[in-house]
Write a protein that holds these residues in place. Sequence first.
Motif, PDB file in Angstrom:
ATOM      1  N   ARG B  59       0.748  -1.174  -0.012  1.00 48.34           N
ATOM      2  CA  ARG B  59       0.017  -0.070   0.054  1.00 48.34           C
ATOM      3  C   ARG B  59       1.001   1.228  -0.001  1.00 48.34           C
ATOM      4  O   ARG B  59       1.700   1.538   0.870  1.00 48.34           O
ATOM      5  N   GLY B  60       0.810   1.988  -1.197  1.00 50.66           N
ATOM      6  CA  GLY B  60       1.796   3.213  -1.102  1.00 50.66           C
ATOM      7  C   GLY B  60       0.754   4.563  -1.313  1.00 50.66           C
ATOM      8  O   GLY B  60      -0.315   4.530  -0.549  1.00 50.66           O
ATOM      9  N   MET B  61       1.145   5.342  -2.034  1.00 56.21           N
ATOM     10  CA  MET B  61       0.544   6.545  -2.235  1.00 56.21           C
ATOM     11  C   MET B  61      -0.917   6.308  -2.908  1.00 56.21           C
ATOM     12  O   MET B  61      -1.197   5.528  -3.652  1.00 56.21           O
ATOM     13  N   HIS B  62      -1.770   7.247  -2.467  1.00 57.52           N
ATOM     14  CA  HIS B  62      -3.368   6.884  -3.059  1.00 57.52           C
ATOM     15  C   HIS B  62      -3.386   7.564  -4.230  1.00 57.52           C
ATOM     16  O   HIS B  62      -2.739   8.405  -4.629  1.00 57.52           O
ATOM     17  N   SER B  63      -4.313   6.871  -4.932  1.00 56.43           N
ATOM     18  CA  SER B  63      -4.562   7.523  -6.363  1.00 56.43           C
ATOM     19  C   SER B  63      -6.183   7.507  -6.349  1.00 56.43           C
ATOM     20  O   SER B  63      -6.883   6.628  -6.107  1.00 56.43           O
ATOM     21  N   LYS B 132     -17.486   3.527  -4.668  1.00 55.80           N
ATOM     22  CA  LYS B 132     -17.323   3.725  -6.016  1.00 55.80           C
ATOM     23  C   LYS B 132     -16.209   3.347  -6.710  1.00 55.80           C
ATOM     24  O   LYS B 132     -15.840   3.654  -8.008  1.00 55.80           O
ATOM     25  N   GLU B 133     -15.043   2.602  -5.801  1.00 59.52           N
ATOM     26  CA  GLU B 133     -13.946   1.835  -6.296  1.00 59.52           C
ATOM     27  C   GLU B 133     -13.300   3.231  -6.994  1.00 59.52           C
ATOM     28  O   GLU B 133     -12.650   3.169  -7.886  1.00 59.52           O
ATOM     29  N   ALA B 134     -13.023   4.314  -6.182  1.00 62.98           N
ATOM     30  CA  ALA B 134     -12.728   5.598  -6.636  1.00 62.98           C
ATOM     31  C   ALA B 134     -11.093   5.688  -6.080  1.00 62.98           C
ATOM     32  O   ALA B 134     -10.375   6.514  -6.546  1.00 62.98           O
ATOM     33  N   ILE B 135     -10.754   5.062  -4.886  1.00 59.58           N
ATOM     34  CA  ILE B 135      -9.514   5.270  -4.196  1.00 59.58           C
ATOM     35  C   ILE B 135      -8.900   4.030  -4.227  1.00 59.58           C
ATOM     36  O   ILE B 135      -9.367   3.192  -3.735  1.00 59.58           O
ATOM     37  N   TYR B 136      -7.528   4.158  -4.420  1.00 60.37           N
ATOM     38  CA  TYR B 136      -6.549   2.959  -4.386  1.00 60.37           C
ATOM     39  C   TYR B 136      -5.318   3.386  -3.608  1.00 60.37           C
ATOM     40  O   TYR B 136      -4.835   4.441  -4.373  1.00 60.37           O
ATOM     41  N   LEU B 137      -4.542   2.555  -3.112  1.00 60.40           N
ATOM     42  CA  LEU B 137      -3.183   2.837  -2.551  1.00 60.40           C
ATOM     43  C   LEU B 137      -2.454   1.927  -3.457  1.00 60.40           C
ATOM     44  O   LEU B 137      -1.461   1.351  -2.733  1.00 60.40           O
ATOM     45  N   ASP B 138      -2.223   2.379  -4.662  1.00 66.66           N
ATOM     46  CA  ASP B 138      -1.463   1.567  -5.545  1.00 66.66           C
ATOM     47  C   ASP B 138      -0.339   2.454  -5.859  1.00 66.66           C
ATOM     48  O   ASP B 138       0.479   1.901  -7.019  1.00 66.66           O
ATOM     49  N   GLY B 139       0.101   3.719  -5.425  1.00 65.55           N
ATOM     50  CA  GLY B 139       1.152   4.181  -5.803  1.00 65.55           C
ATOM     51  C   GLY B 139       2.464   3.911  -5.178  1.00 65.55           C
ATOM     52  O   GLY B 139       2.676   3.166  -4.663  1.00 65.55           O
ATOM     53  N   PRO B 140       3.461   4.660  -5.523  1.00 63.70           N
ATOM     54  CA  PRO B 140       5.000   4.466  -4.952  1.00 63.70           C
ATOM     55  C   PRO B 140       4.857   4.852  -3.453  1.00 63.70           C
ATOM     56  O   PRO B 140       3.818   5.356  -2.818  1.00 63.70           O
ATOM     57  N   ILE B 141       6.097   4.975  -2.920  1.00 63.48           N
ATOM     58  CA  ILE B 141       6.357   5.286  -1.714  1.00 63.48           C
ATOM     59  C   ILE B 141       6.158   6.920  -1.687  1.00 63.48           C
ATOM     60  O   ILE B 141       6.686   7.623  -2.601  1.00 63.48           O
ATOM     61  N   VAL B 142       5.754   7.436  -0.683  1.00 60.66           N
ATOM     62  CA  VAL B 142       5.421   8.984  -0.730  1.00 60.66           C
ATOM     63  C   VAL B 142       6.790   9.713  -0.263  1.00 60.66           C
ATOM     64  O   VAL B 142       7.355   9.237   0.611  1.00 60.66           O
TER      65      VAL B 142
END
Lengths: 345, 167
Positions: B59-63, B132-142
Amino acid sequence: MDTGFIIEKFILVAVIFGISLVIAMYSTYAERKVAAFLQDRLGPDRAGPFGILQPLADGVKMFMKEEIIPTTSNRWLFIVGPGLALLCACIGTAVIPWGTPVLIAGKTISLQVTDINVGVLYIFGVVSLGVYGVMIGGWASNNKYSLLSAIRAASQNISYEIAMGLSIIALLLMTNTLSLKEIVAQQHGLNWNVWYQPLGFIIFMVCSFAETNRAPFDLPECETELIGGYHTEYSSMKLGFYLFAEYINMFVSSAVMAALYWGGYNYPGMDYVATHLGPTWAPLIGTGVFFLKIVLFIFFFMWVRWTIPRFRYDQLMNLGWKGLIPLAIANIIITGVVIAIIEKF
Amino acid sequence: MESLSNKKKVLEQKPLSFMERMYLPAIVKGMGITISHLFKKEATVRYPEVEREFSTNFRGMHSLKRDEKGRERCTACGLCALSCPAEAITMIAAERKPEEKHLYREEKYAATYEINMLRCIFCGLCEEACPKEAIYLDGPIVPADYLRKDFIYGKDKLVEAPLEMKK
């Protein structure tokens, strides 16, 4: 004494001085790399390709750091200490024969700054002086840890000098000369002294680890007990001088070990090379072989450092006085008896 | 007394034998061990150039996601903010105008949507809460930064790039 001679010697001194500084500089880099490789790491690799420029970066850092001289210190001796340490480390290279005389531009140039007939004694004298840099620095810092470290360094060096001197006596019984040039010249080809004096070599090597304050005998720099050791109060390039002196000492004692026991510039097949390559290139190859041996010894110093833990102080003294000195004396007796028997028959 | 685990090893301090007092055999053995490590593969990862692969459930940065037509999925219901145990999420909702139909999927959308990355604990509860499947923590390290205010990420950093830009 003509001007050409002075210029020739001056260039030789400058070259040797430069080489020993560069080798000491890259020893710091090599030490970190060797440490890293022996511990499954990479070591410094940011400054330049493979971190080749790391020593320069370290040097710049050392020069840029703030210089602190403690107000309670003896200011004059505090400044003299590191200079003396570096000076004593550097002048040891003067009597080491780096190669056979080389023919350059129709002139035969000796690759030894000076061939004094007591070269071995000179080396010992210089090495003994080296402890003054540590002593003066540690005392002038006016810090109990520095002082303790300086006392340790002094007692350690003096104790191990005895065993070192005794191990050399056995060698001198064989060579019949104190001149380093002749000692090296006698080891022509593969006739190296280490084959006749293996015990003497081991004693000499252990003692030179102690003399250069290297692990496993780096008690003067024992961080867990003495903060930084004798250079606790030093900063900036004065600290750099102390660290540098340690690496130059390592270089000089590697050179002495290679010259006294491992044949210096001699290598098997050197006569063949000498007849085929002429008087210019053959001596230079010999010098290259000598430097290869020195580099291997420096690597050995580092290899040992990352293998063996530090000795306790009483263990160090026990090893020196009760182990190495009796062994060295026994070595002298055995060598003397064997030489007497050989000469008799 | 008999030890229960039978793993107890009784050590006695014997004086060193002659071979041990010579130190040299042990030293040679130790040097053999260290030199063998010279040829082993190093464990170092050259970080900024080489990055270690994340595990699939990292779990990384949110998108904030867009739907297949490139419209923002978020409807500013506030469930993520409610579920957030660290209270890192704030948002202001707004009503979609008719000419903004191609921008937002639902009639209500988030006009501002901010996550304080210093508060966020990357637990992923917002991801679970979102209907709504609008937010995921699929990003890189903050990444690190110097000022606290720079850790409050707005929609400019969170919303996924539009479809044509992604291509």
